[in-house]
Design a protein around this motif. Structure first.
Motif, PDB file in Angstrom:
ATOM      1  N   SER A 206     -16.439  14.992   5.431  1.00 44.47           N
ATOM      2  CA  SER A 206     -16.916  15.189   4.063  1.00 44.47           C
ATOM      3  C   SER A 206     -15.886  14.732   3.032  1.00 44.47           C
ATOM      4  CB  SER A 206     -17.290  16.658   3.834  1.00 44.47           C
ATOM      5  OG  SER A 206     -16.242  17.526   4.230  1.00 44.47           O
ATOM      6  N   LEU A 207     -14.613  14.798   3.371  1.00 47.70           N
ATOM      7  CA  LEU A 207     -13.557  14.320   2.469  1.00 47.70           C
ATOM      8  C   LEU A 207     -13.753  12.834   2.182  1.00 47.70           C
ATOM      9  CD1 LEU A 207     -10.741  15.456   1.268  1.00 47.70           C
ATOM     10  CD2 LEU A 207      -9.708  14.107   3.094  1.00 47.70           C
ATOM     11  N   TYR A 208     -14.053  12.080   3.225  1.00 39.89           N
ATOM     12  CA  TYR A 208     -14.186  10.628   3.101  1.00 39.89           C
ATOM     13  C   TYR A 208     -15.529  10.203   2.503  1.00 39.89           C
ATOM     14  CZ  TYR A 208      -9.795   9.367   5.311  1.00 39.89           C
ATOM     15  OH  TYR A 208      -8.452   9.179   5.567  1.00 39.89           O
ATOM     16  N   ALA A 209     -16.402  11.163   2.231  1.00 37.55           N
ATOM     17  CA  ALA A 209     -17.712  10.848   1.648  1.00 37.55           C
ATOM     18  C   ALA A 209     -17.710  10.906   0.127  1.00 37.55           C
ATOM     19  CB  ALA A 209     -18.765  11.818   2.192  1.00 37.55           C
ATOM     20  N   VAL A 210     -16.586  11.287  -0.475  1.00 43.44           N
ATOM     21  CA  VAL A 210     -16.526  11.473  -1.926  1.00 43.44           C
ATOM     22  C   VAL A 210     -15.669  10.361  -2.547  1.00 43.44           C
ATOM     23  CG1 VAL A 210     -15.924  13.049  -3.802  1.00 43.44           C
ATOM     24  CG2 VAL A 210     -16.724  13.970  -1.610  1.00 43.44           C
ATOM     25  N   PRO A 211     -16.248   9.430  -3.274  1.00 39.44           N
ATOM     26  CA  PRO A 211     -15.497   8.301  -3.835  1.00 39.44           C
ATOM     27  C   PRO A 211     -14.354   8.731  -4.749  1.00 39.44           C
ATOM     28  CG  PRO A 211     -17.856   7.893  -3.986  1.00 39.44           C
ATOM     29  CD  PRO A 211     -17.698   9.317  -3.546  1.00 39.44           C
ATOM     30  N   GLU A 212     -14.566   9.802  -5.505  1.00 38.71           N
ATOM     31  CA  GLU A 212     -13.510  10.260  -6.416  1.00 38.71           C
ATOM     32  C   GLU A 212     -12.282  10.749  -5.653  1.00 38.71           C
ATOM     33  OE1 GLU A 212     -17.416  10.535  -8.525  1.00 38.71           O
ATOM     34  OE2 GLU A 212     -16.681  11.127  -6.551  1.00 38.71           O
ATOM     35  N   ILE A 213     -12.511  11.365  -4.501  1.00 37.95           N
ATOM     36  CA  ILE A 213     -11.386  11.800  -3.668  1.00 37.95           C
ATOM     37  C   ILE A 213     -10.637  10.584  -3.142  1.00 37.95           C
ATOM     38  CG2 ILE A 213     -10.758  12.908  -1.483  1.00 37.95           C
ATOM     39  CD1 ILE A 213     -12.912  14.986  -2.002  1.00 37.95           C
ATOM     40  N   GLU A 214     -11.372   9.593  -2.677  1.00 39.28           N
ATOM     41  CA  GLU A 214     -10.727   8.359  -2.195  1.00 39.28           C
ATOM     42  C   GLU A 214      -9.879   7.715  -3.289  1.00 39.28           C
ATOM     43  OE1 GLU A 214     -11.848   3.866  -0.579  1.00 39.28           O
ATOM     44  OE2 GLU A 214     -13.320   5.481  -0.381  1.00 39.28           O
ATOM     45  N   ALA A 215     -10.408   7.645  -4.496  1.00 34.85           N
ATOM     46  CA  ALA A 215      -9.658   7.031  -5.600  1.00 34.85           C
ATOM     47  C   ALA A 215      -8.376   7.794  -5.883  1.00 34.85           C
ATOM     48  CB  ALA A 215     -10.541   6.976  -6.852  1.00 34.85           C
ATOM     49  N   THR A 216      -8.444   9.115  -5.849  1.00 35.33           N
ATOM     50  CA  THR A 216      -7.248   9.937  -6.086  1.00 35.33           C
ATOM     51  C   THR A 216      -6.239   9.761  -4.961  1.00 35.33           C
ATOM     52  OG1 THR A 216      -8.595  11.555  -7.273  1.00 35.33           O
ATOM     53  CG2 THR A 216      -6.429  12.272  -6.531  1.00 35.33           C
ATOM     54  N   ALA A 217      -6.723   9.706  -3.723  1.00 32.61           N
ATOM     55  CA  ALA A 217      -5.835   9.507  -2.577  1.00 32.61           C
ATOM     56  C   ALA A 217      -5.092   8.183  -2.693  1.00 32.61           C
ATOM     57  CB  ALA A 217      -6.635   9.547  -1.282  1.00 32.61           C
ATOM     58  N   ILE A 218      -5.811   7.134  -3.042  1.00 35.78           N
ATOM     59  CA  ILE A 218      -5.190   5.811  -3.167  1.00 35.78           C
ATOM     60  C   ILE A 218      -4.153   5.800  -4.284  1.00 35.78           C
ATOM     61  CG2 ILE A 218      -5.681   3.416  -3.804  1.00 35.78           C
ATOM     62  CD1 ILE A 218      -8.349   3.749  -2.254  1.00 35.78           C
ATOM     63  N   ALA A 219      -4.455   6.502  -5.378  1.00 35.53           N
ATOM     64  CA  ALA A 219      -3.486   6.584  -6.484  1.00 35.53           C
ATOM     65  C   ALA A 219      -2.224   7.329  -6.054  1.00 35.53           C
ATOM     66  CB  ALA A 219      -4.131   7.272  -7.682  1.00 35.53           C
ATOM     67  N   ALA A 220      -2.387   8.408  -5.284  1.00 37.42           N
ATOM     68  CA  ALA A 220      -1.223   9.167  -4.798  1.00 37.42           C
ATOM     69  C   ALA A 220      -0.372   8.318  -3.871  1.00 37.42           C
ATOM     70  CB  ALA A 220      -1.694  10.434  -4.081  1.00 37.42           C
ATOM     71  N   VAL A 221      -1.022   7.552  -2.989  1.00 35.90           N
ATOM     72  CA  VAL A 221      -0.286   6.681  -2.069  1.00 35.90           C
ATOM     73  C   VAL A 221       0.434   5.570  -2.835  1.00 35.90           C
ATOM     74  CG1 VAL A 221      -0.494   5.052  -0.153  1.00 35.90           C
ATOM     75  CG2 VAL A 221      -1.796   7.183  -0.120  1.00 35.90           C
ATOM     76  N   ALA A 222      -0.204   5.020  -3.850  1.00 37.23           N
ATOM     77  CA  ALA A 222       0.424   3.970  -4.654  1.00 37.23           C
ATOM     78  C   ALA A 222       1.713   4.472  -5.295  1.00 37.23           C
ATOM     79  CB  ALA A 222      -0.549   3.472  -5.723  1.00 37.23           C
ATOM     80  N   ARG A 241      -4.700   1.594   0.013  1.00 40.04           N
ATOM     81  CA  ARG A 241      -5.936   1.981   0.697  1.00 40.04           C
ATOM     82  C   ARG A 241      -5.770   1.949   2.217  1.00 40.04           C
ATOM     83  NH1 ARG A 241     -10.868   0.577   2.742  1.00 40.04           N
ATOM     84  NH2 ARG A 241     -12.567   1.976   2.104  1.00 40.04           N
ATOM     85  N   ASP A 242      -4.838   1.128   2.711  1.00 37.72           N
ATOM     86  CA  ASP A 242      -4.621   1.056   4.157  1.00 37.72           C
ATOM     87  C   ASP A 242      -4.204   2.415   4.718  1.00 37.72           C
ATOM     88  OD1 ASP A 242      -5.236  -1.607   3.992  1.00 37.72           O
ATOM     89  OD2 ASP A 242      -3.156  -2.302   4.098  1.00 37.72           O
ATOM     90  N   ALA A 243      -3.375   3.151   3.981  1.00 39.74           N
ATOM     91  CA  ALA A 243      -2.933   4.474   4.442  1.00 39.74           C
ATOM     92  C   ALA A 243      -4.118   5.438   4.517  1.00 39.74           C
ATOM     93  CB  ALA A 243      -1.860   5.029   3.514  1.00 39.74           C
ATOM     94  N   TRP A 244      -5.007   5.372   3.529  1.00 39.10           N
ATOM     95  CA  TRP A 244      -6.217   6.207   3.502  1.00 39.10           C
ATOM     96  C   TRP A 244      -7.098   5.914   4.716  1.00 39.10           C
ATOM     97  CZ3 TRP A 244      -8.813  10.190   1.492  1.00 39.10           C
ATOM     98  CH2 TRP A 244     -10.209  10.169   1.431  1.00 39.10           C
ATOM     99  N   VAL A 245      -7.266   4.650   5.043  1.00 39.02           N
ATOM    100  CA  VAL A 245      -8.079   4.253   6.191  1.00 39.02           C
ATOM    101  C   VAL A 245      -7.409   4.679   7.499  1.00 39.02           C
ATOM    102  CG1 VAL A 245      -9.023   2.293   7.466  1.00 39.02           C
ATOM    103  CG2 VAL A 245      -9.165   2.338   4.964  1.00 39.02           C
ATOM    104  N   MET A 246      -6.113   4.444   7.601  1.00 37.78           N
ATOM    105  CA  MET A 246      -5.371   4.773   8.825  1.00 37.78           C
ATOM    106  C   MET A 246      -5.378   6.271   9.106  1.00 37.78           C
ATOM    107  SD  MET A 246      -2.126   2.215   8.279  1.00 37.78           S
ATOM    108  CE  MET A 246      -1.179   2.854   9.661  1.00 37.78           C
ATOM    109  N   ALA A 247      -5.394   7.076   8.062  1.00 33.82           N
ATOM    110  CA  ALA A 247      -5.323   8.532   8.236  1.00 33.82           C
ATOM    111  C   ALA A 247      -6.487   9.071   9.052  1.00 33.82           C
ATOM    112  CB  ALA A 247      -5.266   9.223   6.875  1.00 33.82           C
ATOM    113  N   ALA A 248      -7.645   8.418   8.968  1.00 37.73           N
ATOM    114  CA  ALA A 248      -8.845   8.933   9.631  1.00 37.73           C
ATOM    115  C   ALA A 248      -9.139   8.256  10.964  1.00 37.73           C
ATOM    116  CB  ALA A 248     -10.044   8.763   8.713  1.00 37.73           C
ATOM    117  N   GLU A 249      -8.344   7.274  11.332  1.00 40.71           N
ATOM    118  CA  GLU A 249      -8.641   6.498  12.541  1.00 40.71           C
ATOM    119  C   GLU A 249      -8.651   7.391  13.785  1.00 40.71           C
ATOM    120  OE1 GLU A 249      -5.832   3.329  12.643  1.00 40.71           O
ATOM    121  OE2 GLU A 249      -7.011   2.032  11.323  1.00 40.71           O
TER     122      GLU A 249
END
Length: 309
Positions: A206-222, A241-249
């Motif tokens: 469900s975390l990965y289903a929310v675009p706003e969460i993804e945007a915030t995650a990418i900003a934190a990683v940046a 975004r690579d870190a966000w994708v890798m986290a769920a692999e």
């Protein structure tokens, strides 16, 4: 090799039990009395996939009376690091190596302050584990690598010996000449999901289903990548975004981050060693980190509310 684990939770048992099964002289040190008693009485039950095995391994509530180790692996919760190593000085001999495999950043500085930097090397692991009950652990070791290294990038005999001990137990392990880069790469993955999962109460699916969460995650990683760059660290992760994708692999829909698990148990988290380390680095190198500051503040607020219950 005589190896002591400071902290024998899910991960300590997964790695320690696997090493013990391959012939390493392992002692698991943990204050969880029922857990220690179960391991000493019945052996450590390691579940992997559809199979389960029982490993005979020594467990202890503390390090009192133990001989100095060849290697001490620290796997306590981050906020217990100083107390754990202070209480274990008796097992640190002249040649003992001390290595953290904890999540986040900053543990090596604490260990160095207590036992001396010459004893300390760094490591990160992608092994996983779940504590099912006293003496019973799911060990996610298959194909999961561990990377270790000296701070100066040198290929020392002690680092190579540790890697060989892991490899002998079928635990993939490599010695890196850029261990700080490895540690920051792992931190980026932790930064991307841990706090956001804890704040929102969402499992990975469900975390990965929310675009706003993804945007915030990418900003934190940046922000974290900018801090790493400012500190002179070379990363292998090139895009936030690579870190966000890798986290769920490879993780199931219902997977929970350790930060969410801690909050659900009413415990404080390791936020100071994850997003908090990004904030501290930002201050040191004059890099703005407003997203990570906000995530830290939110987690601290949740911790305060739980503490007041």
């Amino acid at each position: 090799m005589k190896i002591y684990f400071l902290g024998a939770g899910a991960l300590g048992c997964a790695i320690g039990g696997t090493l013990a099964a391959a012939g390493s002289e392992v002692t698991l040190i943990d204050p969880f009395e029922a857990h220690v008693e179960a391991i000493n009485r019945d052996g450590l039950r390691l579940k992997g996939g559809d199979t389960e095995r029982v490993v005979k391994v020594r467990a202890a509530l503390d390090s009192h009376g133990l001989e100095p180790a060849d290697l001490v692996i620290v796997l306590v919760k981050s906020f217990h690091t100083r107390a754990a190593i202070e209480g274990a000085k008796g097992i640190i001999g002249p040649e003992t190596a001390v290595m953290s495999l904890q999540n986040g950043m900053g543990h090596e500085e604490i260990l160095s302050e207590v036992v001396g930097r010459e004893h300390v090397l760094a490591g990160k692991t992608y092994v996983g584990g779940v504590l099912l009950g006293p003496g019973h652990v799911i060990a996610g070791t298959r194909g999961k690598r561990t990377v270790i290294g000296e701070f100066d990038g040198s290929m020392t005999p002690r680092a190579q010996a540790i890697a060989a001990e892991f490899e002998r137990a079928d635990l993939p392990c490599e010695v890196s000449d850029n261990i700080m880069g490895v540690m920051w790469d792992k931190l980026l993955i932790n930064v991307s999901t841990g706090a956001l999962s804890g704040i929102t109460g969402q499992v990975y699916g469900s975390l990965y289903a929310v675009p706003e969460i993804e945007a915030t995650a990418i900003a934190a990683v940046a922000e974290a990548m900018a801090v790493a760059k400012a500190s002179g660290v070379t990363l292998s992760i090139k895009e936030p975004r690579d870190a966000w994708v890798m986290a769920a692999e490879g993780l199931p829909y219902e997977f929970k981050t350790s930060m969410l698990q801690s909050l659900e148990k009413g415990s404080i988290t390791e936020i100071d060693f994850i997003n908090g380390s990004v904030v501290r680095g930002g201050r040191k190198f004059n890099v703005p980190t407003p997203v990570n500051q906000t995530l830290v503040a939110a987690i601290k607020g949740i911790e305060r509310r739980l503490e007041a219950k």
